[in-house]
Design an enzyme around this catalytic site. Structure first.
Site, short mmCIF file in Angstrom:
data_model
loop_
_atom_site.label_atom_id
_atom_site.label_comp_id
_atom_site.label_asym_id
_atom_site.label_seq_id
_atom_site.Cartn_x
_atom_site.Cartn_y
_atom_site.Cartn_z
N ASP A 229 0.88 -1.17 0.00
CA ASP A 229 0.00 0.00 0.00
C ASP A 229 0.92 1.22 0.00
OD1 ASP A 229 -2.07 1.77 0.02
OD2 ASP A 229 -3.16 0.84 1.67
C1 BGC Z 1 -4.96 3.42 0.09
C2 BGC Z 1 -5.07 2.47 -1.10
C3 BGC Z 1 -4.86 3.24 -2.37
C4 BGC Z 1 -3.49 3.90 -2.31
C5 BGC Z 1 -3.14 4.70 -3.55
C6 BGC Z 1 -3.67 4.21 0.06
O1 BGC Z 1 -3.67 5.19 1.05
O2 BGC Z 1 -5.02 2.69 1.28
O3 BGC Z 1 -6.32 1.86 -1.11
O4 BGC Z 1 -4.96 2.40 -3.48
O5 BGC Z 1 -3.45 4.80 -1.20
O6 BGC Z 1 -3.92 5.84 -3.61
#
Ligand code: BGC
Length: 820
Positions: A229
């Site tokens: 993530d």
């Molecule tokens: C979120 C993800 C997301 C990623 C990119 C993160 O903070 O938890 O779900 O895909 O950011 O934006």
């Protein structure tokens, strides 16, 4: 592209670069070896492809794309075709805009109704979640676009998501939290899996070999890429060793340096890195074969979004007042009528290609209505003047359509809701309106269950959830009977928040104790015989259905169940037929019943059709923590077929025998609370730890402040407080600037962004700020923050001013840069 050859030819710097992302959304290109970069992009309920300013918070604009109903909404349709079609359409938009991987679907289980991201998840039930996700992934991937199934795993709360530890027993972990992931990995083969921010039982997901290698690759056979993530890597070397291939958003030169150093001194095996590189290169190779720039049919996609919204809305109450007649005059009350909430806030925020609010739809349909805002969606407290006007107008109306629900201020990614209540201004207004004794119909928007203290005082409730960009058109069609509601809840709506098991402890600190074990959602309410507002699977229609002719056929390893469903009412409609299985003869603790199959049947007036539902015998197994395998128990199993988890129309039994008899891994005496789940659900620490198999460690000390400390805890020290205030100052300034803007869409959007930023900043740690900043906040500056917060001013200055040799990226010139 000869992948093995490329890996062999790569320098250590190139290897470290390819293991991480760049420019927020891309993989690193290696021009010397003609390795291109690919683009990964949010979703997942539409494409959020940012072109200019990049962030993972939904703050900067993105290309216009179809904003589909969010996961909670489409899940309520219980129609797997919707998921497939939506996946295909989003993939076409990815092809148009040049994104190779869509960051979704989110398949975490809704463990608690207050989770700020529940709108992005499908259900409290792992079977339903898995079934829907398989079809979505198949839809997306049928067009060559990869998916990134997230957030792996046990990421069920937001407040402490960056440093929190999900403390969960192995059986609940396997049966509830991993089950949908297991299913999609085996059946839909997603191109990538996104590891979650949090820890599980003490280890960050991104560093858990048990999770990323032993379970995901060895037991389930995953062959794709594990992506972190955004900012979700703490120790890059430990992560690659655990099986995390691609670190995002990347541009963290310190991480690349760690990898190179460890490769050079032999503490990290080159083969480990090469394995990750091969996984990434397979994805790059596949993606570089796609042809981008192909047009997509905007109108068709918007219509699909509308159709799905109609098929997903859930009619929660109807005292024969809906549908309305278009000619009848109605009083419409509620700011959300004009400012419909149709999607959630955060990384999934889409720039919609078109927007139809209920107001626009009513105007186009030439509905005979008058309108009062009644409350302001951007405020919590009542606007006395708006309220008085609405109440006065109610005096001369026959029917009041109240548009309300959770606003962007009440619910978003990055923070959990503090309450299950609707905003105070809406509750106050509703109570005043109901005192007029008029017919009130509530149209609800929002991503999660809310308490409905006004339930008995209103005559109908239609829940639209977050219906996507044409949600207004869908709502109007349902209100005036051009479509019949057929959605069913994919989650239980408790009466009040205090009914949620262990709700008082939820998301309060770094330790999230999953004390309820497998008793999540209906598995708990059923067992405890606790009254709920609406049970799992519940939803009404404008028509009625009858159930008959249940046939259960055992076909080898499968069990096929059919029954006849007849539309016995006066309008066309659809019924979601649900199949639950009970097995209560066991000597291990189990849920009373579990959903094992379903079928949505569309029926004209008077029509009869067969519903067909199939499941595998092995679906009925439980996870045995001693043997570390799934065990199918002998005994009598009851099949229950009905319209919701609590309204069952047909029943039959079947026997499983001849399976190997296995001892229960549990000691009944030590786990009484789990064997006799009741309204109090009194699990003692000893019982929970007995189930867990280890002692819950003490919470991390708030001081000294460390790299992983939540920024809100910086308040514990004098300098920490100042630092914290100045970090939050960024969001505060944005908020103040927004307030100065003239009233309108821009002001509202900027206010919401500032509030969102404030919440997100509080919940980060210095490490996650750095790791998610794509190089804007280098790790040594983050370490300097920590030293400063601990009062070590000289150390802090030294760290922050240190000139370090950065590692250049292969795409950049080969001159060394100085950090400053
Ligand atoms: C979120 C993800 C997301 C990623 C990119 C993160 O903070 O938890 O779900 O895909 O950011 O934006």
């Amino acid at each position: 592209m000869d992948i093995n050859q490329l890996v062999e030819e790569m320098t250590l710097e190139e290897k470290a670069a390819l293991l991480s992302g760049t420019e927020f959304w891309k993989t690193n290109p290696i021009p010397r070896l003609a390795i291109p970069s690919i683009f990964l992009s949010d979703g997942p309920h539409g494409l959020r492809k940012q072109s200019e300013g990049a962030d993972h918070l939904g703050l900067y604009d993105s290309e216009p794309a179809t904003s589909f109903p969010t996961a909670v909404t489409v899940a309520s349709s219980w129609n797997t075709d919707n998921l497939r079609k939506m996946g295909e359409a989003i993939a076409e938009e990815c092809l148009h805009y040049g994104a190779s991987v869509l960051l979704g679907p989110g398949i975490n289980i809704k463990r608690n109704p207050l989770c700020g991201r529940n709108f992005e998840y499908y259900s409290e039930d792992p079977f339903l979640t898995g079934e829907l996700a398989v079809h979505f992934i198949n839809g997306v991937q049928s067009k060559g676009i990869g998916t990134s199934v997230k957030h792996f795993a046990a990421n069920n709360s937001e407040n402490y998501r960056f440093m929190g530890d999900s403390i969960v027993d192995e059986r609940a972990f396997r049966e509830i939290y991993l089950r949908a992931f297991e299913r999609v990995v085996k059946e839909a083969k997603p191109a990538t899996i996104m590891s979650a921010y949090n820890k599980i039982n003490g280890t960050y997901c991104s560093e858990s070999k048990y999770l990323l290698n032993d379970i995901l690759r060895e037991q389930w056979g995953f062959e794709g890429v594990v992506v972190s993530d955004w900012g979700g890597v703490a120790d890059r070397v430990a992560a690659v060793e655990a099986g995390l291939d691609l670190e995002m958003p990347g541009d963290t030169w310190e991480f690349r340096k760690m990898v190179i150093k460890s490769l050079e001194n032999g503490s990290l095996a080159e083969e480990t890195v090469d394995k990750a590189l091969r996984n990434i290169l397979h994805l790059v190779k596949k993606s570089s074969e796609l042809s981008f720039g192909t047009p997509f049919n905007k109108k068709q996609h918007a219509n699909l979004a509308c159709e799905i919204a109609k098929d997903s809305a859930v009619l929660l109450k109807n005292e024969d007042v809906l549908p309305l007649n278009k000619q009848e005059s109605v009083l419409v009350v509620g700011d959300l009528f004009e400012k419909m909430r149709y999607q959630g806030a955060g990384s999934s925020l889409i720039n919609p290609s078109s927007l139809i609010t209920p107001k626009k739809a009513f105007d186009e349909m030439q509905v005979n209505y008058s309108f009062e805002n009644g409350y302001r969606e951007s405020e919590e407290s009542s606007d006395q003047e708006l309220m008085a006007r609405a109440v006065e107008a109610a005096g001369s109306a026959d029917t009041i359509l109240f548009f309300g629900g959770l606003t962007d201020y009440a619910e978003s990614e990055g923070t959990d809701r503090a309450t299950m209540k609707l905003p105070t201004n809406q509750l106050e207004l509703l109570s005043k309106l109901s005192a007029t004794g008029k017919k009130i119909i509530v149209i609800l928007f929002g991503g999660s269950p809310v308490e409905l203290p006004f339930y008995d005082d209103v005559h109908a409730i239609l829940n639209m959830y977050l219906p996507g960009q044409h949600g207004g058109e869908a709502a109007a069609a349902l209100i005036f009977g051009d479509a019949t509601p057929s959605g069913k809840l994919a989650e239980t709506w408790p009466m009040e928040y205090q009914d949620v098991p262990f709700g008082g402890d939820y998301s309060k600190n770094e330790h999230e104790l999953y004390q309820e074990s497998i008793f999540v959602g209906y598995r708990y309410y059923d067992q405890a015989e606790k009254e709920v507002r609406f049970p799992f699977g519940f939803g009404k229609s404008y028509t009625t259905f009858s159930y008959s002719n249940l046939v259960v056929e055992e076909m080898g390893s499968k069990i096929k169940v059919t029954c006849d469903i007849t539309n016995t009412g006066n309008v066309d409609g659809a019924e979601v037929v649900q199949l639950y299985v009970k097995n209560n003869q066991s000597d291990i603790f189990k849920a009373k019943k579990e959903l094992r199959a379903f079928d949505k049947v569309y029926l004209k007036v008077g029509e009869t059709k067969k519903a067909t539902m199939t499941f595998s015998r092995t679906d009925l197994s439980y996870y045995n923590i001693d043997l570390k395998e799934w065990v199918l128990e002998n005994g009598l199993y009851v099949i229950e077929v009905g319209e919701s988890s609590d309204i069952i129309h047909l029943r039959d039994n079947f026997l499983i025998d001849g399976e190997k008899e296995v001892d229960s891994p549990y000691n009944l005496e030590n786990l009484r609370a789990y064997y006799h789940v009741d309204r109090n659900f009194d699990v003692t620490p000893v019982q929970f730890e007995g189930l867990l198999g280890y002692k819950v460690p003490p919470l991390p000390a708030k001081t000294p402040i460390g790299l992983e400390t939540r920024l809100s805890h910086y308040n514990e020290t004098f300098l920490g407080r100042r630092l914290y205030t100045s970090i939050l100052g960024v969001a505060n300034r944005q908020y103040k600037q927004a307030l100065k803007l003239p009233d309108g869409i821009e002001k509202e959007a900027k206010k919401k962004n500032a509030v969102f930023l404030m919440n997100i900043l509080q919940s980060n740690s210095a490490r996650t700020l750095a790791a998610a900043s794509a190089g804007r906040v280098p790790l040594h500056i983050a370490k300097g923050f920590v030293a400063l917060a601990n009062g070590q001013v000289m150390d802090a200055l030294k760290m922050m001013l240190k000139k370090e040799k950065t590692i250049p990226l292969p795409k950049a010139s080969s001159t060394t840069q100085k950090s400053d």
